[in-house]
Design a protein around this motif. Structure first.
Motif, PDB file in Angstrom:
ATOM      1  N   MET A  25       0.815  -1.219   0.000  1.00  0.00           N
ATOM      2  CA  MET A  25       0.000   0.000   0.000  1.00  0.00           C
ATOM      3  C   MET A  25       0.850   1.273   0.000  1.00  0.00           C
ATOM      4  O   MET A  25       0.624   2.169  -0.824  1.00  0.00           O
ATOM      5  N   PRO A  26       1.844   1.413   0.885  1.00  0.00           N
ATOM      6  CA  PRO A  26       2.682   2.632   0.821  1.00  0.00           C
ATOM      7  C   PRO A  26       3.435   2.751  -0.498  1.00  0.00           C
ATOM      8  O   PRO A  26       3.576   3.859  -1.032  1.00  0.00           O
ATOM      9  N   LEU A  27       3.893   1.606  -1.034  1.00  0.00           N
ATOM     10  CA  LEU A  27       4.607   1.647  -2.306  1.00  0.00           C
ATOM     11  C   LEU A  27       3.686   2.103  -3.431  1.00  0.00           C
ATOM     12  O   LEU A  27       4.067   2.939  -4.276  1.00  0.00           O
ATOM     13  N   MET A  28       2.457   1.601  -3.452  1.00  0.00           N
ATOM     14  CA  MET A  28       1.499   2.009  -4.480  1.00  0.00           C
ATOM     15  C   MET A  28       1.167   3.490  -4.342  1.00  0.00           C
ATOM     16  O   MET A  28       1.084   4.218  -5.353  1.00  0.00           O
ATOM     17  N   GLN A  29       0.977   3.966  -3.124  1.00  0.00           N
ATOM     18  CA  GLN A  29       0.682   5.379  -2.920  1.00  0.00           C
ATOM     19  C   GLN A  29       1.824   6.251  -3.420  1.00  0.00           C
ATOM     20  O   GLN A  29       1.608   7.278  -4.072  1.00  0.00           O
ATOM     21  N   LEU A  30       3.056   5.843  -3.147  1.00  0.00           N
ATOM     22  CA  LEU A  30       4.219   6.601  -3.592  1.00  0.00           C
ATOM     23  C   LEU A  30       4.278   6.675  -5.114  1.00  0.00           C
ATOM     24  O   LEU A  30       4.495   7.747  -5.697  1.00  0.00           O
ATOM     25  N   LEU A  31       4.068   5.533  -5.773  1.00  0.00           N
ATOM     26  CA  LEU A  31       4.153   5.501  -7.229  1.00  0.00           C
ATOM     27  C   LEU A  31       3.022   6.310  -7.870  1.00  0.00           C
ATOM     28  O   LEU A  31       3.249   7.064  -8.825  1.00  0.00           O
ATOM     29  N   LEU A  32       1.809   6.146  -7.336  1.00  0.00           N
ATOM     30  CA  LEU A  32       0.670   6.849  -7.920  1.00  0.00           C
ATOM     31  C   LEU A  32       0.786   8.357  -7.756  1.00  0.00           C
ATOM     32  O   LEU A  32       0.622   9.114  -8.709  1.00  0.00           O
ATOM     33  N   PHE A  33       1.081   8.802  -6.536  1.00  0.00           N
ATOM     34  CA  PHE A  33       1.156  10.237  -6.296  1.00  0.00           C
ATOM     35  C   PHE A  33       2.409  10.846  -6.905  1.00  0.00           C
ATOM     36  O   PHE A  33       2.414  12.015  -7.292  1.00  0.00           O
ATOM     37  N   GLY A  34       3.474  10.060  -6.988  1.00  0.00           N
ATOM     38  CA  GLY A  34       4.724  10.600  -7.512  1.00  0.00           C
ATOM     39  C   GLY A  34       4.796  10.648  -9.022  1.00  0.00           C
ATOM     40  O   GLY A  34       5.354  11.590  -9.596  1.00  0.00           O
ATOM     41  N   TYR A  35       4.232   9.618  -9.689  1.00  0.00           N
ATOM     42  CA  TYR A  35       4.401   9.507 -11.135  1.00  0.00           C
ATOM     43  C   TYR A  35       3.108   9.682 -11.933  1.00  0.00           C
ATOM     44  O   TYR A  35       3.124  10.247 -13.031  1.00  0.00           O
ATOM     45  N   ALA A  36       2.005   9.174 -11.415  1.00  0.00           N
ATOM     46  CA  ALA A  36       0.780   9.134 -12.217  1.00  0.00           C
ATOM     47  C   ALA A  36      -0.089  10.375 -12.060  1.00  0.00           C
ATOM     48  O   ALA A  36      -0.727  10.811 -13.018  1.00  0.00           O
ATOM     49  N   ILE A  37      -0.133  10.957 -10.850  1.00  0.00           N
ATOM     50  CA  ILE A  37      -1.044  12.061 -10.603  1.00  0.00           C
ATOM     51  C   ILE A  37      -0.514  13.335 -11.255  1.00  0.00           C
ATOM     52  O   ILE A  37       0.642  13.718 -11.071  1.00  0.00           O
ATOM     53  N   ASN A  38      -1.378  13.988 -12.009  1.00  0.00           N
ATOM     54  CA  ASN A  38      -0.990  15.188 -12.729  1.00  0.00           C
ATOM     55  C   ASN A  38      -2.170  16.155 -12.752  1.00  0.00           C
ATOM     56  O   ASN A  38      -3.172  15.910 -13.413  1.00  0.00           O
ATOM     57  N   THR A  39      -2.054  17.243 -11.998  1.00  0.00           N
ATOM     58  CA  THR A  39      -3.140  18.213 -11.942  1.00  0.00           C
ATOM     59  C   THR A  39      -3.099  19.202 -13.110  1.00  0.00           C
ATOM     60  O   THR A  39      -4.001  20.029 -13.252  1.00  0.00           O
ATOM     61  N   ASP A  40      -2.039  19.127 -13.916  1.00  0.00           N
ATOM     62  CA  ASP A  40      -1.921  19.974 -15.107  1.00  0.00           C
ATOM     63  C   ASP A  40      -1.704  19.064 -16.312  1.00  0.00           C
ATOM     64  O   ASP A  40      -0.581  18.917 -16.803  1.00  0.00           O
ATOM     65  N   PRO A  41      -2.777  18.426 -16.792  1.00  0.00           N
ATOM     66  CA  PRO A  41      -2.614  17.396 -17.828  1.00  0.00           C
ATOM     67  C   PRO A  41      -2.044  17.956 -19.123  1.00  0.00           C
ATOM     68  O   PRO A  41      -2.422  19.040 -19.577  1.00  0.00           O
ATOM     69  N   ARG A  42      -1.137  17.190 -19.720  1.00  0.00           N
ATOM     70  CA  ARG A  42      -0.519  17.562 -20.987  1.00  0.00           C
ATOM     71  C   ARG A  42      -0.736  16.446 -22.009  1.00  0.00           C
ATOM     72  O   ARG A  42      -1.166  15.358 -21.690  1.00  0.00           O
ATOM     73  N   HIS A  43      -0.397  16.774 -23.255  1.00  0.00           N
ATOM     74  CA  HIS A  43      -0.444  15.803 -24.350  1.00  0.00           C
ATOM     75  C   HIS A  43      -1.835  15.175 -24.508  1.00  0.00           C
ATOM     76  O   HIS A  43      -1.976  13.978 -24.727  1.00  0.00           O
ATOM     77  N   LEU A  44      -2.858  16.011 -24.388  1.00  0.00           N
ATOM     78  CA  LEU A  44      -4.218  15.540 -24.616  1.00  0.00           C
ATOM     79  C   LEU A  44      -4.458  15.381 -26.122  1.00  0.00           C
ATOM     80  O   LEU A  44      -3.929  16.152 -26.931  1.00  0.00           O
ATOM     81  N   PRO A  45      -5.227  14.391 -26.528  1.00  0.00           N
ATOM     82  CA  PRO A  45      -5.402  14.123 -27.970  1.00  0.00           C
ATOM     83  C   PRO A  45      -6.237  15.191 -28.650  1.00  0.00           C
ATOM     84  O   PRO A  45      -7.220  15.682 -28.103  1.00  0.00           O
ATOM     85  N   ALA A  46      -5.825  15.534 -29.857  1.00  0.00           N
ATOM     86  CA  ALA A  46      -6.536  16.544 -30.636  1.00  0.00           C
ATOM     87  C   ALA A  46      -6.673  16.075 -32.073  1.00  0.00           C
ATOM     88  O   ALA A  46      -5.953  15.182 -32.534  1.00  0.00           O
TER      89      ALA A  46
END
Length: 379
Positions: A33-54
Motif C-alpha cells: 500500500m505505501p509503495l502504491m501510494q508513492l508511485l501513484l502520487f509521484g508519477y501518475a497524478i498530474n493536476t496539469d494534464p498535458r499531451h491531450l489528444p486533438a
C-alpha cells in the motif's frame, strides 16, 4: 501478582510476528500500500494534464495553417493524433471522447490573414472535464500571439497590435464548466464499486468462515449456479443505488440526463454490466481470502488505483502511458466513459462499443476465475 518479565514479552512478540507471517495478505498490504501510494502520487497524478489528444481538419493547406498546427503541438498541452477527412468524422471522435480538442481551419484562412480581414479558426473543446478543458483552452488562446510570428515578415507583417487571427472557442457538453456535472456521475461508479465489491466479498467470506458455503456447494447445484443465486439479490441492490444516485444528481445538482430512449438503453446496458462485474469481482476475492478483514483489505486495495487511474479524479488522457495501460484494465475507467458520455454527450450504444466490450470481457474473465477458484477451494 506476577512480576515484570522480558521473557514473557519476548514470547508474545514472537507469537505476533509468527501470526503476521502466516497472514500473508495483511503483510502484503503493509508493504504494498505505501509503495502504491508513492508511485501513484509521484508519477501518475498530474493536476496539469498535458499531451491531450486533438484532431485537426484543415481546409487551408498553406504554410500559415501548417505553422499554426505546429505551434499548437509545441505547447505540449495537446498532441494532434487525428486528421479526419471531414467535420462529421471529427465530431464523432469528440462525441466518443477520443479527442479533447477539435480544430477547424477554414479554406480562406491564409488569404484573410494576409489581408488583415479578421481571420478565424474554430476550436471545439470537450468540456466534460473542466480541468482538462482549461488547459486546452489556454493552449489555443495563445495561438494568435505566437503561431505566425516567424511567417508574417516583410509585406505580410502588419504595423498593428491586433493579432493576425482569432480563435473562436466552443466548450461542448459542459459549456459553463460546472464541476458537479463531471464529478457526480463519476461518483456513481465509485459508490457501486466500493459497496458492491466489498459487500459481496465480505458476505461470501462470512459464509465460508461459518461453513455454510461448503454446504451450498455440496448440494446438486453447481458452483456457477450457486454464484448466480448469491449475486442476483445484490444486482437489485446495485440498481436501487443507481436509481437513488441519479435521482439525487438531477434534483440536487441539475446534472443532465439522457434525452432519448436509445441513450437510456445504452446507459442501462452499461450499468448492468458494471454492477455484475463488480459483484463477480467481490465473489472472486472471497475465494482467495480467509477472513472478512482480508476481504475488506483487498477491496480497499482495489479501490486505490480505481480512484486515481480511471479518470475520476484526474483526466485520463493526462496520465502517463504506463498508468493509462493499467487504467484500461480497471472497469471503472470504462463505466465512467459510459455514464458521462450518456448523460453529457447523448451517446448511444454505437458510441460505447469499445467500453461495453471491455466491461463484458472483464465480467467473463472474473467469472471464469471465480468458478475455477470455487471448485478448487470448496468442492
Amino acid at each position: 501478582m506476577k512480576g515484570f518479565s522480558l521473557t514473557r514479552i519476548a514470547a508474545v512478540l514472537v507469537k505476533e510476528f509468527t501470526q503476521l507471517r502466516r497472514d500473508r495478505i495483511t503483510y502484503a498490504m503493509i508493504l504494498v500500500m505505501p509503495l502504491m501510494q508513492l508511485l501513484l502520487f509521484g508519477y501518475a497524478i498530474n493536476t496539469d494534464p498535458r499531451h491531450l489528444p486533438a484532431a485537426v481538419v484543415s481546409h487551408d493547406h498553406g504554410r500559415f495553417a501548417n505553422a499554426l498546427v505546429a505551434t499548437l503541438e509545441r505547447t505540449s498541452y495537446v498532441d494532434v493524433r487525428h486528421l479526419p477527412a471531414s467535420e462529421d468524422e471529427m465530431d464523432g471522435l469528440l462525441r466518443r471522447g477520443e479527442i479533447s480538442l477539435a480544430l477547424t481551419i477554414p479554406p480562406d484562412f491564409t488569404q484573410r490573414v494576409l489581408k488583415g480581414d479578421r481571420a478565424q479558426i474554430l476550436a471545439e473543446v470537450d468540456a466534460t472535464d473542466p480541468t482538462a478543458a482549461g488547459g486546452v483552452a489556454t493552449a489555443v488562446a495563445s495561438l494568435p500571439a505566437n503561431a505566425l510570428r516567424q511567417e508574417l515578415k516583410g509585406v505580410a507583417a502588419k504595423p498593428t497590435n491586433a493579432p493576425p487571427f482569432e480563435v473562436v472557442v466552443h466548450r461542448l457538453y459542459n459549456p459553463e464548466g460546472i464541476t458537479s456535472y463531471n464529478i457526480v456521475p463519476g461518483l456513481l461508479a465509485i459508490i457501486l464499486s466500493m459497496t458492491l465489491v466489498m459487500m459481496t466479498a465480505m458476505a461470501v467470506t462470512r459464509e465460508v468462515e461459518r461453513g455454510t458455503m461448503e454446504s451450498l456447494l455440496s448440494m446438486p447445484a453447481t458452483a456457477f449456479e450457486v454464484m448466480i443465486g448469491k449475486l442476483l439479490p445484490y444486482v437489485a441492490v446495485g440498481i436501487l443505488q443507481t436509481i437513488v444516485v441519479l435521482t439525487l444528481a438531477r434534483l440536487l445538482f441539475a446534472v443532465p440526463m439522457a434525452h432519448t430512449l436509445a441513450g437510456w438503453v445504452a446507459l442501462s446496458t452499461g450499468i448492468v454490466l458494471f454492477i455484475t462485474g463488480n459483484l463477480a469481482l467481490g465473489y472472486c476475492i472471497s475465494t482467495v481470502v480467509r477472513s472478512q478483514l482480508q476481504a475488506m483489505q483487498i477491496s480497499m486495495f482495489y479501490m486505490m488505483p480505481s480512484l486515481f487511474l480511471s479518470g475520476f479524479m484526474f483526466p485520463f488522457q493526462g496520465l502517463p502511458g504506463w498508468a493509462q495501460v493499467i487504467g484500461e484494465v480497471i472497469p471503472i475507467t470504462h463505466f465512467l466513459r459510459i455514464i458521462r458520455g450518456s448523460l453529457l454527450k447523448g451517446q448511444v450504444l454505437a458510441d460505447m462499443g469499445t467500453d461495453l466490450v471491455a466491461l463484458c470481457g472483464f465480467l467473463i474473465v472474473v467469472t471464469v476465475l471465480t468458478i475455477a477458484r470455487s471448485r478448487t477451494t470448496l468442492d
